[in-house]
Enzyme design. Sequence first.
Site, PDB file in Angstrom:
ATOM      1  N   GLY A 192       0.465   8.960   2.138  1.00 50.35           N
ATOM      2  CA  GLY A 192       0.850  10.292   1.706  1.00 50.35           C
ATOM      3  C   GLY A 192       2.348  10.432   1.515  1.00 50.35           C
ATOM      4  N   ASP A 204      -5.429   7.000  18.219  1.00 47.50           N
ATOM      5  CA  ASP A 204      -5.849   6.891  16.818  1.00 47.50           C
ATOM      6  C   ASP A 204      -6.429   5.512  16.542  1.00 47.50           C
ATOM      7  OD1 ASP A 204      -6.301   7.871  14.288  1.00 47.50           O
ATOM      8  OD2 ASP A 204      -4.310   7.364  13.531  1.00 47.50           O
ATOM      9  N   GLU A 260       5.498   4.258   1.766  1.00 48.41           N
ATOM     10  CA  GLU A 260       5.141   3.059   1.021  1.00 48.41           C
ATOM     11  C   GLU A 260       5.413   1.845   1.903  1.00 48.41           C
ATOM     12  OE1 GLU A 260       6.281   4.624  -3.505  1.00 48.41           O
ATOM     13  OE2 GLU A 260       7.507   3.114  -2.483  1.00 48.41           O
ATOM     14  N   GLY A 283       0.830  -1.194   0.000  1.00 51.94           N
ATOM     15  CA  GLY A 283       0.000   0.000   0.000  1.00 51.94           C
ATOM     16  C   GLY A 283       0.864   1.243   0.000  1.00 51.94           C
TER      17      GLY A 283
END
Length: 756
Positions: free
Chosen positions: A460, A580, A463, A457
Amino acid sequence: MSVQSNSNSSGSLDGAPSCSQFSTGSPTPGSVSPLDIFAPRRHKEGMDELHSLDPRRQELLEARFIGAVSGNTGGSTGSASGGPKGLNNNECSSHSFGSLGSSSDKESETPEKKHFESSRGRKRKVDNQSESSQGKSSGRGPKISDYFDFQGGNGSSPVRGLPSVLRSPQNSHSAPGAIVRQNSSSPTSLCFMDHTMNLKQLSSRSVQTDLTLLKLAALESNKNLDLEKKEGRIDDLLRANCDLRRQIDEQQKLLERFKERLNKCTTMSKKLLIEKSTQEKQSCREKSMQDRLRLGHFTTVRHGASYSEQWTDGYAFQNLVKQQEWINQQREEIERQRKLLAKRKPSSTPSSQSPTPNESKQRKTKAVNGADNDPFLKPSLPTLLTVAEYHEQEEIFKLRLGHLKKEEAEIQAELERLERVRNLHIRELKRINNEDSSQFKDHPTLNERYLLLHLLGRGGFSEVYKAFDLFEQRYAAVKIHQLNKNWREEKKENYHKHACREYRIHKQLDHPRIVKLYDYFSLDTDTFCTVLEFCEGNDLDFYLKQHKLMSEKEARSIVMQIVNALRYLNEIKPSIIHYDLKPGNILLVDGTACGEIKITDFGLSKIMDDDSYGVDGMDLTSQGAGTYWYLPPECFVVGKEPPKISNKVDVWSVGVIFFQCLYGRKPFGHNQSQQDILQENTILKATEVQFPAKPVASNEAKAFIRRCLAYRKEDRSDVHQLGSDSYLLPHMRRSNSSGNLQATPASPAPSGIISY
C-alpha cells in the site's frame, strides 16, 4: 650657637638611613647589602654635606673617626649596661630597611637634640622641660664623649661592632657614603672586611663534601657512560622512528592503492550488476510477452462510465478447453451407444432366445406388406445381439470411457499446472507494471551503499527492492516507505513513528528463524528505508496457493521452526508478541516446504514490558488491526475496557497455519472476507475446530491443533508449553501400524539430514 645651627642643618637631612639598617643578621651568600645599593648616592650626598659643615664641626668629626679604634672595646661594655641608652640602641636596631628615608617619631636621641630641646624649652615654658626624654642636659654645649654614649653592643655582632659614627644620628644623616669609601685607611673598613671574609668562609664550608677525586672521576665516567647509552638509545629510537615513518608512508601508499583498487572493483561490480539486472529485466519482459499469448493477459473493459481490467485466457487454456469439450462429446456419444446396446442386449431366459430364420422372414414380409393394417410406418426393431456380441461391444465402450477419463485427468492436471503458471504470470505482469511506474527503476544507489536491482513487490505505501550492499558485498531487501504527500503532518508523524517502532523492535532480534534487519535511513521528509535480509524463495502463502497443501511431515517441520522462533521472542527481555503470524509473513528460504523458514514483518508486534504486561496479559490497544483468519476470539471481544492478550495469540495463529498446511483451507471463515468475519462474528463462534475426512492426518496432529485452537485462552497452551509439546519433540517416531507416536532411541543421523 654654632652647634645648634649645625644640628639644625644636620637634622634637616631626613632622607639619610638610620643605624637600624646595619643591624641585620648574618648575610647569606648571594645577598646584596643595602650599603652596596645606596653607596654611590650616599657618598655623593655625604661629600656635599661635609663641605657644608663649619670648621668646628669638621674637627669634631675627625676626632670621632680617630677614636673609633678605642670605641670598639668600649662599645661592648656600653651595650651591657642598662638604661635609656641601651633601650634607644635596641629601638634603633629593631628598625627594618623599609624605614629608609623616613623620619620616625621614635628617632634616637643625641646630645644635640637634648641641647636643642632644652634651649627651646627655655624660650617657651618651664613646664616643657619635664617632657624631655632621659633627663635634662646642662646649658653648656655637647661634649665629644656624648657622641660615644650610643655605641652599644659587645662588639661580637657585625652590626653592633660598627663604628659610632655610623650609629650617630648626625653622621647617619651627614656622610654615609664617605664612611663606606674609607675601606683601606679606616679601622671600621677593616672590620667590615673581616666580617665579609668570615661570611665567605662560612658559606664555602657549607657546600663542602666528602667526595674524593676518584669518586668524582668515577661519577663522571658513569655519567658519561649513561650519557652515551642515552645518546645511543636516542639514535636507535630515531632510526626506529624513521623506519616506522617510512613503513607508515609505505602502508599509506599501499592503502591508497587498495582504496583505489576497491573503488575500481566497486565500480565494476556496479556495472556488472546493472548489466545483469538489465538483461534479467529484458528477459522477463520477453518471457512475459510470450506468456501473454500462451497464458493470457489483462484487457480493459468499459462498464458504463467506468473501466475495469478483465482477464483473457491464452491459447494454452483455450486448447485445453477444446480438448475437454471433445472428451465430453466423446463421453456423451459412448453413453448414447451404450444405451442402444442395452436395447439389443439378448435375453437371459430361453423364451427370449433369438428367433429362427423362418420367423424373421415372416416378420420382414409383414412389415413390407403392411400387415396388421397399421397406417404408420414403424421402424424396424433392432436386431438382437448374441451374448458374445453384446459383451464385446460393452467391453469396447468401457475401454473408451476409461481412456477418456484418463485423458480428462491429464487435461485437468495440465489445467492445474497452467493455473499455477498463470498465477506466476499474473504476478509478474503486476510486478513489471509496478516497476515501470516506480521512481527507483533506473538502478539508483541509496545511501551511497545499496544498489537497487529490481522490484520484488509493492504494498500500500511501500516498495521492496532486491538490492546489493556494496560495503558488505551481499544481497539485501530494501523496503522503501513512501508517505502520501497529501496526508496531514499528524498522519505522517504517526506512520513514521510506527515504522520507527517496528525498526527498534526488529533491530534487536538475532535468531536464525527471524529475518535480520540490517539498516535504517531516510531519503527525504516523506521517504525512508529499511534494509532486511534477502531470501531467494517465496512466502508460505504463495506456496499454498500454488500447491494447495503439503504433507504432514513438511507442515510439522515448518511448525517446529515457527515455535522455535516464538520461544526466542518470549525469552528475551522485554518479550515480544508478533500478533501478525500468517503464511504471508513466513518466508521459505529455498522456496520449498522442506527447507528453512524465516519470520518477518514485526509491524504489529507488541512489547510485553513490566509497565504494560500484567498477570492477565496486556491491553490490546490496536483492536481491529491484523489478519482476522489468524487471530483468536479474545481479540474480537468488545467491552468497556480493551481485551487482554498474551503470547497465546501467536499460539492460535500457529494452529491455524498448521491446519491450513494440512488441509489446504482455513479452519474458520475460509471463503469469507475480513468484513464478513467481523460482521458475522465468525471467530467468536469458533468454539470447536472440525477436521475434514480428507486428506488424512494423524490423531496426534489433530490433538496438537486442538491444543492450539482452544477457545478459552485459559485452556490454550502458551509458547513455552508449545515448545515442549510431545508432538514437536524430534526424537518421536510415527508407527506405521498403529499410527501413534512411539518413543524410539535416537540413532545418529548422517550429517546434513535432520531427523524428526
